[in-house]
Write an enzyme that holds these catalytic residues in place. Structure first.
Site: not given
Length: 217
Positions: A22, A49, A55, A74, A78, A127, A144, A147, A173
């Site tokens: 994204f 993430g 990235s 990660d 998801g 994490s 990242d 959220h 973000d």
């Protein structure tokens, strides 16, 4: 007067554009420039993430350029908004046998095709648990991950203390206006600045780069 910002290898940028994910190109280039700067410290670059590796390609290229390594954290199941029924769900990264998200195979293919596997150490797990056992300074932490406030605060509290002096904290973000997106990354961005341990060095849309200048987190 500073020279032009560093850019990744052409093949890396092509792989970035082709990868699932994204992050837009301008934010990616800003992330790359930060990673090259941080890599000059000779310390690992860590990403929380990774999703499918979009990235990560940039961090791996920067690590290769500066002689260090990129570490990714990660669980590859998801984040909240990527689950079935949510806006960012992609059925192509669902394990057909288990019926759950599994972005790890796609992540590994992304790095392999770009020839960057040797610059990445992938930690598969939550994490906060990884942060608890991490034991050395980091040149950069790129946040990242999830959220929600729980996840964003967990990432900040777990990893920010490991950032070396003059190292970088990069947060994705960050949306000051709630109409543009979730507020958890924005809140940890404000928290980092309020701590006195960080100063902001660049803003590219929702990507914020902060340098560590103090000891209080």
């Amino acid at each position: 007067m500073p020279g032009p910002a560093p850019v990744p290898a052409r093949e890396t940028l092509d792989a970035f554009e082709a990868a699932k994910g994204f992050m837009p190109r301008d934010e990616g280039l800003a992330l790359y420039a930060a990673a090259v700067e941080a890599g000059a410290l000779g310390l690992p670059l860590l990403e929380v993430g990774s999703y499918c590796g979009r990235s990560t390609l940039l961090l791996a290229d920067a690590a290769r350029r500066t002689g260090t390594v990129a570490v990714t954290v990660d669980h590859h199941r998801g984040s909240e908004e990527q689950q079935p029924g949510w806006e960012y769900h992609d059925p192509e990264v669902v394990d057909p046998e288990l019926g759950v998200m599994d972005t790890l195979p796609t992540f590994r293919r992304t790095l392999f095709r770009a020839g960057l596997e040797d610059r990445v150490i992938a930690l598969v797990g939550r994490s906060p648990r990884a942060a608890e056992v991490w034991g050395r300074p980091l040149g950069m932490v790129f946040v990242d991950g999830g959220h929600t406030d729980e996840h964003a605060n967990g990432d900040y509290e777990g990893w920010a203390p490991h950032i070396a002096q003059r190292g970088l904290l990069v947060i994705h973000d960050v949306f000051p206006d709630p109409a543009d997106g979730g507020q958890a990354p924005y809140r940890i961005h404000r928290r980092a600045l309020a701590s006195g341990a960080f100063e902001e060095t660049s803003v590219t849309r929702s990507l914020r780069v902060l340098r560590r200048i103090g000891h209080g987190i």
